[in-house]
Design a protein around this motif. Structure first.
Motif, short mmCIF file in Angstrom:
data_model
loop_
_atom_site.label_atom_id
_atom_site.label_comp_id
_atom_site.label_asym_id
_atom_site.label_seq_id
_atom_site.Cartn_x
_atom_site.Cartn_y
_atom_site.Cartn_z
N GLU A 64 25.12 5.81 -9.89
CA GLU A 64 25.28 7.26 -9.98
C GLU A 64 25.11 7.69 -11.43
N THR A 65 24.20 8.62 -11.65
CA THR A 65 23.98 9.18 -12.99
C THR A 65 23.89 10.70 -12.83
N GLU A 66 23.71 11.38 -13.94
CA GLU A 66 23.52 12.82 -13.79
C GLU A 66 22.15 13.06 -13.13
N PRO A 67 22.03 14.07 -12.29
CA PRO A 67 20.76 14.31 -11.62
C PRO A 67 19.63 14.53 -12.62
N ASP A 68 18.46 14.03 -12.25
CA ASP A 68 17.25 14.23 -13.06
C ASP A 68 17.30 13.58 -14.44
N ARG A 69 18.13 12.59 -14.61
CA ARG A 69 18.21 11.93 -15.93
C ARG A 69 16.97 11.07 -16.18
N TYR A 70 16.53 10.36 -15.15
CA TYR A 70 15.40 9.44 -15.31
C TYR A 70 14.21 9.81 -14.44
N ILE A 71 13.05 9.34 -14.87
CA ILE A 71 11.85 9.44 -14.05
C ILE A 71 11.34 8.00 -13.90
N TYR A 72 10.91 7.64 -12.71
CA TYR A 72 10.51 6.25 -12.43
C TYR A 72 9.01 6.11 -12.21
N TRP B 28 0.82 -1.21 0.00
CA TRP B 28 0.00 0.00 0.00
C TRP B 28 0.86 1.27 0.00
N GLN B 29 2.18 1.07 -0.04
CA GLN B 29 3.07 2.25 -0.03
C GLN B 29 3.76 2.45 -1.38
N LEU B 30 3.12 1.94 -2.42
CA LEU B 30 3.69 2.02 -3.77
C LEU B 30 4.03 3.46 -4.16
N GLU B 31 3.10 4.37 -3.86
CA GLU B 31 3.32 5.77 -4.25
C GLU B 31 4.45 6.40 -3.44
N LYS B 32 4.49 6.05 -2.16
CA LYS B 32 5.54 6.59 -1.28
C LYS B 32 6.92 6.10 -1.76
N GLU B 33 6.98 4.82 -2.11
CA GLU B 33 8.22 4.24 -2.59
C GLU B 33 8.65 4.91 -3.90
N GLN B 34 7.68 5.11 -4.78
CA GLN B 34 7.97 5.73 -6.06
C GLN B 34 8.50 7.16 -5.88
N THR C 167 1.15 -12.05 -8.66
CA THR C 167 1.33 -10.65 -9.08
C THR C 167 2.82 -10.32 -9.21
N CYS C 168 3.08 -9.17 -9.76
CA CYS C 168 4.46 -8.68 -9.75
C CYS C 168 4.46 -7.17 -9.60
N TRP C 169 5.53 -6.70 -9.03
CA TRP C 169 5.74 -5.28 -8.74
C TRP C 169 6.87 -4.85 -9.65
N VAL C 170 6.58 -3.98 -10.60
CA VAL C 170 7.57 -3.68 -11.65
C VAL C 170 8.06 -2.24 -11.54
N TYR C 171 9.36 -2.08 -11.64
CA TYR C 171 9.96 -0.74 -11.59
C TYR C 171 10.34 -0.35 -13.02
N THR C 172 9.74 0.72 -13.51
CA THR C 172 10.05 1.16 -14.88
C THR C 172 10.66 2.56 -14.81
N ARG C 173 11.34 2.91 -15.89
CA ARG C 173 11.88 4.27 -15.94
C ARG C 173 11.92 4.76 -17.38
N ALA C 174 11.94 6.07 -17.52
CA ALA C 174 12.06 6.70 -18.83
C ALA C 174 12.95 7.92 -18.66
N LEU C 175 13.42 8.44 -19.77
CA LEU C 175 14.23 9.66 -19.68
C LEU C 175 13.32 10.81 -19.27
N GLY D 72 6.25 13.34 -15.67
CA GLY D 72 6.12 12.04 -15.01
C GLY D 72 5.47 11.04 -15.95
N ILE D 73 5.63 9.76 -15.62
CA ILE D 73 5.06 8.71 -16.47
C ILE D 73 3.63 8.44 -16.00
#
Lengths: 192, 103
Positions: free
Chosen positions: A43-51, A12-18, A88-96, A103-104
């Motif tokens: 370590e990447t450049e800041p703000d490179r990805y959104i999850y 129930w903390q999916l949003e908090k984790e995200q 079920t599965c809990w999937v972590y996705t990201r985009a540039l 946000g996605i």
């Protein structure tokens, strides 16, 4: 370079984790792998990805989910890692971030949002039943041991408390999910 | 049996598929057609495309090995459905205009 952090998030903390993962990405730590308790960041450049974390029916290896991941990939949304749970599965996705500056967002219509909440609510109901039964089982062991042998079963008492706490938390989360479904269904009567 | 209304997303997706397009192309085209008003999310589009393929209103074309992106195109029965929806929408617009004193 990888940096690991240890944190616990419940279903129930999916949003908090995200929000936490995205905050880390803003500071230049992009999620590479997530375990039950451990999160590895590169370590990447800041703000490179959104999850975006998503909760899906079936395992991450099911045909339907593999097809879905491929489709998301075409949209520039890549699966970073996943955790499988029964059914079920809990999937972590990201985009540039430059591709998804706001946000996605995976669901833009009410029906899809309702379906997503239903999957979540269904799993919460399963958790409620499971934790309730496990709690009752432990409680009965505690009672029987105390009455029949006069023994104080510390471990079973701890398990009972944990199970009932999880059961209550799952119940609250399920009530919220069903309230969301009800609200969305009302909205659908007037709008698409 | 009279056809029930199509959702805005489905209408625009089918309208976009007069020529073959892949998922991202559909999102861009729908946004362009609606002057930026309708922004389809990936999960919604995926669900809609699967339902439309199941109904036979659109076809999923064989994958292009170069782009590795699946393309979709409207079928003849999809075109019929779209025309029926257009006529339903025209009725709404005509009645709206007539009763509200529009054109």
């Amino acid at each position: 370079m990888l940096r690991s952090f240890y944190k616990v998030f419940f279903i129930w903390q999916l949003e908090k984790e995200q929000a936490w993962i995205n905050e880390m990405a803003q500071h230049g730590y992009s999620l590479k792998h997530a375990g039950r308790l451990r999160f590895d960041f590169e370590e990447t450049e800041p703000d490179r990805y959104i999850y975006k974390s998503i909760f899906l029916k079936g395992s991450s290896g099911s045909d339907d989910n593999i097809k879905y991941f491929k489709f998301l990939e075409e949209m520039g949304i890549n699966v970073v890692c996943y955790l499988n749970y029964p059914g079920t599965c809990w999937v972590y996705t990201r985009a540039l971030k430059e591709d998804y500056p706001d946000g996605i967002e995976l669901y833009s219509d009410i029906d899809s949002k309702i379906n997503y909440q239903k999957v979540m609510a269904g799993y919460l109901v399963f958790l409620i039943i499971f934790t309730l039964l496990a709690g009752l089982l432990n409680l009965s062991v505690v009672i029987i041991a105390a009455k029949a042998q006069g023994r104080f079963m510390t471990l079973n008492i701890i398990c009972t408390v944990i199970c009932f706490s999880l059961c209550i938390a799952s119940f609250i989360a399920a009530v919220k999910a069903y309230a969301n479904i009800k609200k969305l269904k009302k909205e659908r009567q007037l709008h698409e | 049996m009279p056809q029930t209304a199509l959702t805005e997303a489905v209408f625009y997706i089918m309208l976009s598929l007069q020529k073959p397009l892949h998922g991202y192309g559909i999102i861009q085209n729908v946004e362009k057609l609606s002057n930026g008003r309708v922004k389809l999310a990936a999960g919604t589009l995926y669900g809609a495309l699967n339902s439309l393929v199941d109904k036979g209103w659109i076809d999923a074309l064989p994958e292009n090995p170069e782009s590795r992106k699946k393309e979709y195109v409207i079928t003849n029965s999809g075109k019929t459905v779209l025309k029926e929806e257009l006529s339903r929408l025209s009725e709404l617009v005509d009645n709206g205009n007539r009763l509200l004193g529009g054109n």
